[in-house]
Design a protein around this motif. Structure first.
Motif, short mmCIF file in Angstrom:
data_model
loop_
_atom_site.label_atom_id
_atom_site.label_comp_id
_atom_site.label_asym_id
_atom_site.label_seq_id
_atom_site.Cartn_x
_atom_site.Cartn_y
_atom_site.Cartn_z
N ASN A 70 -15.77 -0.09 2.34
CA ASN A 70 -15.26 1.24 2.01
C ASN A 70 -16.38 2.26 1.89
O ASN A 70 -16.27 3.40 2.38
CB ASN A 70 -14.46 1.19 0.71
N ASN A 74 -16.89 5.41 4.56
CA ASN A 74 -16.90 6.80 4.09
C ASN A 74 -18.22 7.49 4.39
O ASN A 74 -18.24 8.67 4.77
CB ASN A 74 -16.60 6.85 2.59
N GLN A 122 -14.05 10.81 -1.39
CA GLN A 122 -13.27 10.53 -0.18
C GLN A 122 -12.46 11.75 0.23
O GLN A 122 -12.34 12.06 1.43
CB GLN A 122 -12.35 9.34 -0.42
N LEU A 158 -6.75 8.78 9.87
CA LEU A 158 -7.49 8.21 8.74
C LEU A 158 -6.58 7.99 7.54
O LEU A 158 -6.73 7.02 6.81
CB LEU A 158 -8.65 9.14 8.36
N LEU A 159 -5.64 8.90 7.34
CA LEU A 159 -4.68 8.73 6.26
C LEU A 159 -3.85 7.47 6.49
O LEU A 159 -3.62 6.67 5.55
CB LEU A 159 -3.77 9.96 6.15
N SER A 162 -5.96 4.45 5.73
CA SER A 162 -6.04 4.22 4.28
C SER A 162 -4.79 3.53 3.77
O SER A 162 -4.85 2.64 2.91
CB SER A 162 -6.24 5.55 3.55
N LEU A 165 -4.89 -0.09 4.54
CA LEU A 165 -5.84 -0.80 3.69
C LEU A 165 -5.37 -0.90 2.25
O LEU A 165 -6.02 -1.53 1.41
CB LEU A 165 -7.21 -0.09 3.71
N ASN A 167 -5.00 1.66 0.17
CA ASN A 167 -5.59 2.68 -0.69
C ASN A 167 -4.58 3.78 -1.00
O ASN A 167 -3.61 3.98 -0.27
CB ASN A 167 -6.82 3.30 -0.01
N SER A 168 -4.84 4.53 -2.05
CA SER A 168 -3.97 5.64 -2.40
C SER A 168 -4.18 6.78 -1.40
O SER A 168 -5.30 7.23 -1.18
CB SER A 168 -4.28 6.14 -3.82
N ILE A 169 -3.07 7.25 -0.81
CA ILE A 169 -3.19 8.31 0.20
C ILE A 169 -3.19 9.70 -0.44
O ILE A 169 -3.37 10.69 0.28
CB ILE A 169 -2.07 8.21 1.25
N ASP A 172 -6.38 11.40 0.39
CA ASP A 172 -6.43 11.94 1.75
C ASP A 172 -5.61 13.22 1.85
O ASP A 172 -6.02 14.17 2.51
CB ASP A 172 -5.92 10.90 2.74
#
Length: 259
Positions: A70, A74, A122, A158-159, A162, A165, A167-169, A172
């Motif tokens: 990560n 980034n 991020q 990319l959103l 994420s 993966l 991750n919290s969007i 983004d």
């Protein structure tokens, strides 16, 4: 030889990009070496205003998590698109670029009072990607060798990445929203009928950052050769048009660009 190459490349990196990326790397190394902890860096309004730990207004933009996938992902995107903006549409306008940094960070900080976010690095990266992508709408990109698309779709790709993966969007979304606010106020609204320039860089920033003339011998690398432009599984960047057919600066580059 490798060290000399790295040193030369580092010194050729534009000032704002070099300062921001160096700060991110040094902050992460300090955490990795247990010199400091993330608890000393994260955004906390109570500690900022009641305990005067004002450094948190800045340090929450500098930490992307422990060294790993990560963090590297980034940093690659931060370095690449920050540098391309500074060498491209902001070339010779370092003060304006710094002002964009300041405005973006300020808006994200205000949003953080209402959204439970403790690190905004991020979101800041996504903002840089968004502004670059909207100013280069004709650049074609390839992501991981799986899909081809034009640059304005990159933030949304990319959103989605994420989301895959886990991750919290929301981070983004904030980056995209802040990037769009800046792009609209700086590039769209002034060009509309009855529009006018809203964002004006303070004179003191111009005195600080733009007092030295640009080196006339400086030539930024071609888009396909710029550092950070890793081939994520595509065939490599290749210009599609002759130089005379390419759009003017600010309207994008009509070329294939692998990401």
């Amino acid at each position: 030889m490798a060290y000399q190459t790295f040193q030369q490349e580092y010194l050729q990196t534009p000032a704002i990009t070099r300062a921001y990326c160096t700060s991110c790397v040094l902050t992460t190394l300090a955490v990795q070496l247990d010199i400091i902890t993330p608890f000393q860096l994260y955004f906390n309004p109570d500690l900022i205003f009641n305990h005067y730990q004002v450094w948190r207004l800045v340090t929450n933009f500098l930490f992307f998590g422990p060294i790993g996938f990560n963090f590297l992902f980034n940093m690659i995107f931060t370095y690449r698109y920050c540098r391309m903006l500074e060498e491209g549409s902001f070339r010779g306008r370092t003060a304006d670029f710094f002002f964009m940094f300041f405005l973006g960070g300020l808006i994200m900080t205000i949003i953080s009072f209402f959204v439970n976010l403790v690190f905004l690095g991020q979101a800041f990266t996504i903002m840089l990607v968004y502004v670059w992508s909207r100013r280069n709408p004709y650049v074609r990109m390839n992501f991981l060798g799986l899909m081809n698309f034009q640059a304005p779709h990159l933030p949304w790709v990319l959103l989605g990445f994420s989301l895959l993966l886990g991750n919290s969007i929301i981070v983004d979304f904030i980056g995209i929203a802040v990037g769009h606010v800046y792009f609209f106020l700086e590039d769209v609204f002034p060009q509309q009928q009855g529009g006018f320039k809203i964002l004006r860089t303070p004179g003191i920033l111009k005195m600080i950052f733009d007092s030295n003339p640009e080196d006339p011998n400086y030539n930024p690398l071609p888009e396909e050769e710029r550092p950070g432009g890793f081939d994520w599984g595509g065939e490599g960047a290749r210009p599609e048009d002759a130089p005379g057919d390419r759009p003017q600066d600010g309207q994008g580059d009509n070329q294939n660009q692998n990401q």
